[in-house]
Design a protein around this motif. Structure first.
Motif, short mmCIF file in Angstrom:
data_model
loop_
_atom_site.label_atom_id
_atom_site.label_comp_id
_atom_site.label_asym_id
_atom_site.label_seq_id
_atom_site.Cartn_x
_atom_site.Cartn_y
_atom_site.Cartn_z
N ILE A 85 0.87 -1.17 0.00
CA ILE A 85 0.00 0.00 0.00
C ILE A 85 0.91 1.22 0.00
O ILE A 85 1.82 1.32 0.82
CB ILE A 85 -0.86 0.03 1.28
CG1 ILE A 85 -1.52 -1.32 1.50
CG2 ILE A 85 -1.82 1.20 1.27
CD1 ILE A 85 -2.93 -1.44 1.14
N GLN A 86 0.66 2.13 -0.93
CA GLN A 86 1.52 3.31 -1.02
C GLN A 86 0.69 4.56 -0.76
O GLN A 86 -0.42 4.68 -1.25
CB GLN A 86 2.12 3.41 -2.42
CG GLN A 86 2.86 2.16 -2.83
CD GLN A 86 3.41 2.28 -4.23
OE1 GLN A 86 2.78 2.86 -5.10
NE2 GLN A 86 4.59 1.71 -4.43
N CYS A 87 1.27 5.45 0.02
CA CYS A 87 0.54 6.67 0.35
C CYS A 87 1.45 7.87 0.16
O CYS A 87 2.63 7.84 0.50
CB CYS A 87 0.05 6.56 1.78
SG CYS A 87 -0.50 8.09 2.43
N LEU A 88 0.88 8.91 -0.41
CA LEU A 88 1.64 10.14 -0.61
C LEU A 88 0.81 11.30 -0.09
O LEU A 88 -0.38 11.41 -0.39
CB LEU A 88 1.94 10.31 -2.10
CG LEU A 88 2.73 11.55 -2.48
CD1 LEU A 88 4.17 11.42 -2.01
CD2 LEU A 88 2.69 11.78 -3.99
N LEU A 89 1.42 12.14 0.72
CA LEU A 89 0.74 13.34 1.20
C LEU A 89 1.36 14.54 0.50
O LEU A 89 2.57 14.62 0.38
CB LEU A 89 0.91 13.50 2.71
CG LEU A 89 0.39 12.35 3.58
CD1 LEU A 89 0.70 12.61 5.04
CD2 LEU A 89 -1.10 12.17 3.39
N ALA A 90 0.51 15.43 0.04
CA ALA A 90 1.03 16.63 -0.61
C ALA A 90 0.32 17.83 -0.01
O ALA A 90 -0.85 17.73 0.35
CB ALA A 90 0.78 16.55 -2.11
N ASP A 135 -3.43 16.93 0.74
CA ASP A 135 -3.98 16.05 -0.29
C ASP A 135 -3.46 14.65 0.00
O ASP A 135 -2.29 14.48 0.30
CB ASP A 135 -3.48 16.47 -1.67
CG ASP A 135 -4.12 17.77 -2.13
OD1 ASP A 135 -5.18 18.12 -1.58
OD2 ASP A 135 -3.55 18.42 -3.03
N VAL A 136 -4.35 13.65 -0.09
CA VAL A 136 -3.94 12.27 0.19
C VAL A 136 -4.10 11.43 -1.06
O VAL A 136 -5.17 11.39 -1.66
CB VAL A 136 -4.79 11.67 1.33
CG1 VAL A 136 -4.37 10.22 1.60
CG2 VAL A 136 -4.68 12.49 2.60
N TYR A 137 -3.01 10.79 -1.47
CA TYR A 137 -3.06 9.86 -2.61
C TYR A 137 -2.75 8.47 -2.07
O TYR A 137 -1.73 8.28 -1.42
CB TYR A 137 -2.03 10.25 -3.67
CG TYR A 137 -2.28 11.62 -4.24
CD1 TYR A 137 -3.09 11.79 -5.36
CD2 TYR A 137 -1.73 12.75 -3.63
CE1 TYR A 137 -3.33 13.05 -5.87
CE2 TYR A 137 -1.97 14.01 -4.13
CZ TYR A 137 -2.77 14.16 -5.25
OH TYR A 137 -3.01 15.41 -5.75
N LEU A 138 -3.64 7.52 -2.37
CA LEU A 138 -3.43 6.16 -1.88
C LEU A 138 -3.47 5.22 -3.07
O LEU A 138 -4.35 5.32 -3.93
CB LEU A 138 -4.52 5.79 -0.89
CG LEU A 138 -4.23 4.52 -0.09
CD1 LEU A 138 -3.31 4.85 1.06
CD2 LEU A 138 -5.52 3.92 0.43
N SER A 148 3.18 6.73 8.39
CA SER A 148 4.56 6.77 7.93
C SER A 148 4.80 7.98 7.03
O SER A 148 5.81 8.67 7.14
CB SER A 148 4.88 5.46 7.21
OG SER A 148 5.96 5.62 6.34
N ALA A 149 3.83 8.24 6.16
CA ALA A 149 3.97 9.40 5.27
C ALA A 149 3.92 10.70 6.07
O ALA A 149 4.69 11.63 5.82
CB ALA A 149 2.86 9.38 4.23
N ALA A 150 3.03 10.75 7.06
CA ALA A 150 2.87 11.97 7.85
C ALA A 150 4.10 12.27 8.69
O ALA A 150 4.48 13.42 8.86
CB ALA A 150 1.63 11.85 8.73
N THR A 151 4.73 11.21 9.21
CA THR A 151 5.88 11.43 10.08
C THR A 151 7.20 11.35 9.31
O THR A 151 8.27 11.49 9.89
CB THR A 151 5.92 10.37 11.20
OG1 THR A 151 5.89 9.07 10.58
CG2 THR A 151 4.74 10.48 12.12
N GLU A 152 7.08 11.06 8.00
CA GLU A 152 8.25 10.89 7.14
C GLU A 152 9.23 9.88 7.69
O GLU A 152 10.45 10.02 7.58
CB GLU A 152 8.93 12.24 6.87
CG GLU A 152 8.03 13.13 6.03
CD GLU A 152 8.62 14.52 5.79
OE1 GLU A 152 9.83 14.67 5.95
OE2 GLU A 152 7.84 15.43 5.46
#
Ligand code: TYD
Ligand code: MG
Length: 467
Positions: free
Chosen positions: A308-313, A351-354, A377-381
């Motif tokens: 599962i991949q998540c990207l926050l922008a 923005d959340v991309y999953l 994990s994305a939020a805390t880098e």
């Protein structure tokens, strides 16, 4: 006796009206209203023919399981519930170019090689095109009965006169044409009538018939919904054309379970079975990237690991985007709310991309914990420990709940070289507590706040959960 007034019924919502209309006022569907014969007097009324008594039997009895004709392609046979059932009809749907004809030609050739008689009728391609495909697949030696025709009257008459047929492939049902029906191939009336003829003949002669069906832009099999009710099994062949793997999914099966999938890989020489899908889905994984977490999922009876991949922008004004591929966006919204309200992780403004890597679609709530881990994990880098898998359902108060078949998920993770699993707290069922494979360290989580705490480096005691 006075004539009963006419009754018109909508086939979609069953609303009854006194007069015909092109559009149903209740549900808004077009062309669904038709006249229904007035209800006759009770069949037991005087003057009707005598009824016979039917025999009742017990549930217990010696019904033999339906015999199966196995194609020898294990991934296909499993989705069918153990092979083709003689006298049954299967609808195979899928986007154009996904590989339906390839799969069926391979299955037909395998059956023919095993000594079964197989008829392959194509209405879409020429015989030469099929031969070319057979060459490419390396199945030229198989003795198939191949024909190019769209005239269903001819096809049915020929099949009627042919004996010992095990399997008939019709590629595709949308090209078939009955000359006594005044509409063109592919219309609802033609598709329905052609299917009816073929299914009736299959029952009568005891062969299995596979109807290939095209899928419309909206994802439904073109032609009437009723086609799905007429056949015994509906399979979808799906996958992203940008990816080489294809998934065969059962959505209806009168002779087996519907949650099985078959995984194939499209190669130069046709479809290859993928016996170990997890290895394929994880093949391009890069460790140590924040926002990625591996979910130990279950497809039917099979454990499948996916990333599962998540990207926050940062959101540039306006409503934050929530873009999801391969999972339910409503469920993502819920998880974001739980992370915010119960764990204090504020993602509302980003923005959340999953994305479920590889193009798989996940329906299980058990993916909640993996998605939450990817988001955190994305939020805390902070990258997730690369050799850890996740599974567990998350409730609205942030509690992490048990999911089915934890043991087979753990086994699959160990088999693929993972060293740890983050999962719901183990509870004893009866006098048995779940045992984990030796090589796997378990991180048991009672509340989502535990997970968030792990990422922020604080070994905080779980919120709202007892030790
Ligand atoms: P096809 O079975 O014709 O799709 P459908 O019947 O669902 O429309 O397969 C189409 C694609 O598969 C085509 O673009 C070429 C590719 N293909 C391969 O990559 N390898 C092969 O061996 C074959 C036969 C097809
Ligand atoms: Mg085709």
């Amino acid at each position: 006796m006075a004539k009963a007034p006419a009754r018109f019924v909508c086939a979609n919502c069953a609303a009854v009206t006194a007069k015909w209309a092109g559009r149903c006022e209740t549900c808004g569907e077009w062309n669904t209203i038709s006249e229904e014969a007035p209800a006759a007097a009770s069949v037991l009324a005087k003057g009707t023919s005598a009824a016979r008594r039917i025999e009742f039997v017990d549930l217990e009895g010696s019904a033999a399981p339906p015999p199966r004709v196995q194609s020898g392609i294990a991934e296909l046979d499993r989705v069918l519930g153990g092979g083709f059932v003689p006298g049954s009809a299967v609808l195979l749907g899928g986007d154009p170019g996904i590989g339906k004809s390839t799969l069926l030609l391979q299955a037909a050739a395998a059956l023919a090689r095993a000594g079964q008689r197989v008829v392959y009728v194509t209405g879409e391609e020429s015989v030469d095109q099929i031969r070319l495909r057979a060459q490419r697949l390396g199945v030229m030696g198989a003795k198939l009965d191949l024909a190019a025709s769209i005239n269903l009257r001819d096809i049915v008459a020929t099949l009627q006169a042919t004996t010992d047929v095990a399997l008939v492939v019709i590629d595709s049902i949308q090209t078939m044409w009955l000359d006594n029906i005044d509409s063109s191939p592919g219309t609802v009336t033609q598709v329905r009538a052609s299917s009816f003829e073929l299914i009736r003949l299959a029952k009568e002669k005891g062969f299995s018939v596979v109807l290939v069906g095209h899928v419309t832009k909206e994802g439904a099999i073109a032609g009437p919904r009723v086609l799905e009710h007429m056949v015994d099994a509906v399979l979808y062949f799906e996958g992203d054309r940008g990816h080489q793997f294809r998934i065969l999914r059962g959505v209806k099966n009168r002779f087996g379970a519907t949650d099985e999938i078959g995984v194939f890989e499209m190669t130069e020489a046709g479809l290859a079975e993928v016996a170990n899908p997890s290895a394929l889905f994880l093949a391009e994984r890069r460790g140590n990237v924040a926002g990625n977490a591996v979910f130990a999922g279950l497809e039917g009876t099979r454990p499948v690991l996916v990333e599962i991949q998540c990207l926050l922008a940062p959101n540039s004004g306006g409503t934050p985007r929530r873009s999801v591929i391969g999972w339910d966006s409503g469920r993502l919204g819920m998880l974001l709310a739980v992370l915010d309200t119960r764990c204090g992780l504020r993602l509302g403004a980003s923005d959340v991309y999953l994305n479920v890597a590889g193009g798989l679609r996940i329906g299980e709530p058990a993916a909640d914990l993996a998605v939450a881990a990817a988001l955190t994990s994305a939020a805390t880098e902070t990258p997730v420990q690369a050799d850890m898998v996740f599974f567990g359902e998350v409730g609205l108060s942030g509690e992490v709940r048990q999911v089915a078949q934890a043991e087979s998920r753990l086994k699959e993770a160990e088999k693929l070289g993972f060293a740890a699993a983050c999962m719901p707290r183990r509870v004893a069922r009866g006098n048995r507590k779940l045992t984990a494979p030796d090589g796997l360290a378990l991180v048991e989580i009672g509340h989502l706040a535990d997970l968030v705490a792990r990422f922020s480096g604080k070994a905080a005691p779980p919120k709202g959960a007892k030790g």
